[in-house]
Design a protein around this motif. Structure first.
Motif, PDB file in Angstrom:
ATOM      1  N   ALA A 211     -73.982  25.153   6.029  1.00 52.83           N
ATOM      2  CA  ALA A 211     -74.478  23.772   5.974  1.00 52.83           C
ATOM      3  C   ALA A 211     -75.609  23.537   6.971  1.00 52.83           C
ATOM      4  CB  ALA A 211     -73.338  22.800   6.234  1.00 52.83           C
ATOM      5  N   SER A 214     -81.157  26.259   5.870  1.00 49.47           N
ATOM      6  CA  SER A 214     -81.979  25.792   4.747  1.00 49.47           C
ATOM      7  C   SER A 214     -83.214  26.670   4.645  1.00 49.47           C
ATOM      8  CB  SER A 214     -82.404  24.329   4.951  1.00 49.47           C
ATOM      9  OG  SER A 214     -83.241  24.196   6.085  1.00 49.47           O
ATOM     10  N   ILE A 218     -84.199  24.862  -0.694  1.00 45.17           N
ATOM     11  CA  ILE A 218     -82.772  24.626  -0.850  1.00 45.17           C
ATOM     12  C   ILE A 218     -82.132  24.293   0.492  1.00 45.17           C
ATOM     13  CG2 ILE A 218     -80.562  25.656  -1.532  1.00 45.17           C
ATOM     14  CD1 ILE A 218     -82.007  27.347  -3.522  1.00 45.17           C
ATOM     15  N   SER A 219     -81.244  23.319   0.479  1.00 47.98           N
ATOM     16  CA  SER A 219     -80.489  22.948   1.667  1.00 47.98           C
ATOM     17  C   SER A 219     -79.119  23.601   1.629  1.00 47.98           C
ATOM     18  CB  SER A 219     -80.341  21.424   1.736  1.00 47.98           C
ATOM     19  OG  SER A 219     -79.363  21.057   2.697  1.00 47.98           O
ATOM     20  N   ASP A 222     -76.322  21.256   0.725  1.00 53.44           N
ATOM     21  CA  ASP A 222     -76.135  20.995  -0.710  1.00 53.44           C
ATOM     22  C   ASP A 222     -75.310  22.106  -1.356  1.00 53.44           C
ATOM     23  OD1 ASP A 222     -77.609  18.679  -0.515  1.00 53.44           O
ATOM     24  OD2 ASP A 222     -79.496  19.619  -1.149  1.00 53.44           O
ATOM     25  N   LEU A 223     -75.563  23.351  -0.949  1.00 56.63           N
ATOM     26  CA  LEU A 223     -74.815  24.471  -1.501  1.00 56.63           C
ATOM     27  C   LEU A 223     -73.334  24.376  -1.118  1.00 56.63           C
ATOM     28  CD1 LEU A 223     -77.241  27.486  -0.837  1.00 56.63           C
ATOM     29  CD2 LEU A 223     -76.807  26.325  -3.002  1.00 56.63           C
ATOM     30  N   ALA A 225     -71.700  21.646  -0.314  1.00 51.84           N
ATOM     31  CA  ALA A 225     -71.106  20.500  -1.013  1.00 51.84           C
ATOM     32  C   ALA A 225     -70.727  20.866  -2.444  1.00 51.84           C
ATOM     33  CB  ALA A 225     -72.092  19.335  -1.016  1.00 51.84           C
ATOM     34  N   GLU A 226     -71.568  21.651  -3.100  1.00 46.47           N
ATOM     35  CA  GLU A 226     -71.291  22.061  -4.475  1.00 46.47           C
ATOM     36  C   GLU A 226     -70.088  23.001  -4.529  1.00 46.47           C
ATOM     37  OE1 GLU A 226     -73.546  24.212  -8.280  1.00 46.47           O
ATOM     38  OE2 GLU A 226     -74.569  24.010  -6.349  1.00 46.47           O
ATOM     39  N   THR A 279     -72.776  30.015  -2.051  1.00 52.01           N
ATOM     40  CA  THR A 279     -73.558  29.546  -0.907  1.00 52.01           C
ATOM     41  C   THR A 279     -74.575  30.586  -0.460  1.00 52.01           C
ATOM     42  OG1 THR A 279     -71.745  30.303   0.543  1.00 52.01           O
ATOM     43  CG2 THR A 279     -71.782  27.979  -0.070  1.00 52.01           C
TER      44      THR A 279
END
Length: 287
Positions: A211, A214, A218-219, A222-223, A225-226, A279
Motif C-alpha cells: 500500500a 506506487s 498504478i497505486s 489500489d492493488l 484494496a482490490e 498486488t
C-alpha cells in the motif's frame, strides 16, 4: 485480481508443493518424539503417499505456466545465479529424495535411527525448498515482491499445511491415539502453530506493505484494496486451521476433523497466494 488469475498455475504450485513438503517436516519431528510399532509405521508410510501426491500435483501445475512443456529443460539454465532456477533445482532434489525415502520406507527397511536420519534429511531439504520458493520472488524489478518476508511466508505455509497433512496421515494410520503420545502430539501442534503464525503474519505484513508503493500509473494502495477480500479470507482460513488441527491431534484422531484442517490450510494458503499475485507492482511505468 486479473494479474492473480493470470498466475493461477503458480498460485497452485506455491500452495500445494510447499504444503505437501511440509508434511515430511512434521512427520520427521514426530518420529523423533514418538514410538510406533512396525505395523503402525507401515500404515503411516502408505498414507504418506497423500502429501507426496500433493507435491507432484503442485509441480504438474507449474508446468502449465510454461508456453510449452519442452521449455522445462531450460529452467535449469542459470543454476546458482537465478533464484527461480535455484528454486526449481532444490524442488527437484526434494521430490527425488522424498520419493526414494517413501519407497525405501515401504519396503520396511527403515527402522530405528535409520528412519530418523533419512526422515531428517528429507525434512531439511523440504525446509530449504520452501525458503528458496519464497526467495525466487525477491527481485528488484518488482518492488512489491522484493521483501525478505517471502521465505518466512512460504515456510509458514509449508509448516501449517504440513502439520495438517501429518495429522491426516496419522489419523488415517490410527496412530494418533496412544502411540503418538504427549510429546508427539505437542510436536505436531507446535509445527502447525508456528506455521500458521509465520504464514499469516508474514503474508499480511508483506501484502500490507504494498500500500505504501506506487509507480507512474498504478497505486499500491489500489492493488491492496482490490485484493483485500481475498487477503482476509486467506488469513481467516489459515488461522482457523489451528482449531481442527488441535481437535484432531488432542481428541480422538478423527479423520474428518484432520481433513478439515487440510482443507482450511490449503484454502487459506491459496487465497493468500492469489492476493500476493494480485498486488504485483513493478518499478517501471506499468505492471
Amino acid at each position: 485480481m486479473e494479474a492473480a488469475f493470470a498466475e493461477l498455475p503458480l498460485a497452485l504450485f506455491t500452495t500445494l508443493a510447499p504444503a505437501g513438503a511440509g508434511a515430511f517436516i512434521a512427520l520427521a519431528c514426530v518420529f523423533f518424539a514418538a514410538s510406533f510399532t512396525d505395523e503402525q509405521l507401515k500404515k503411516i508410510d502408505r498414507m504418506t503417499a497423500i502429501p507426496l501426491v500433493v507435491v507432484l500435483i503442485g509441480f504438474a501445475c507449474s508446468f502449465a505456466h510454461l508456453a510449452s512443456p519442452l521449455n522445462a529443460i531450460n529452467a535449469f539454465n542459470g543454476l546458482g545465479s537465478s533464484p527461480l532456477t535455484n528454486e526449481i533445482a532444490v524442488g527437484s532434489v526434494f521430490v527425488v529424495v522424498a520419493i526414494v525415502y517413501w519407497i525405501v520406507a515401504l519396503t520396511g527397511k527403515l527402522k530405528g535411527s535409520a528412519r530418523k536420519i533419512f526422515a531428517a534429511i528429507v525434512a531439511v531439504v523440504a525446509i530449504v525448498f520452501a525458503c528458496f520458493t519464497g526467495m525466487a520472488y525477491m527481485m528488484d524489478t518488482i518492488a512489491s515482491w522484493n521483501s525478505p518476508l517471502l521465505p518466512f511466508e512460504i515456510l509458514g505455509f509449508s509448516l501449517a499445511g504440513g502439520a495438517a497433512f501429518a495429522a491426516l496421515v496419522l489419523a488415517l494410520s490410527g496412530a494418533i491415539d496412544g502411540a503418538l503420545g504427549r510429546q508427539g502430539k505437542n510436536v505436531v501442534l507446535i509445527v502447525g502453530g508456528l506455521g500458521v503464525l509465520f504464514g499469516a503474519i508474514a503474508a499480511g505484513a508483506q501484502i500490507g506493505g504494498v500500500a505504501n508503493l506506487s509507480n507512474a500509473v498504478i497505486s499500491g494502495a489500489d492493488l491492496v484494496a482490490e485484493a483485500l477480500p481475498v487477503l482476509i479470507v486467506g488469513i481467516v482460513c489459515l488461522l482457523a486451521t489451528a482449531a481442527p488441527l488441535f481437535v484432531s491431534v488432542l481428541g480422538k484422531g478423527s479423520v474428518s476433523i484432520a481433513a478439515l484442517a487440510v482443507v482450511l490450510a490449503l484454502v487459506g494458503i491459496f487465497c493468500l497466494r492469489l492476493a500476493f499475485y494480485a498486488t504485483q507492482l513493478s518499478v517501471g511505468l506499468a505492471c
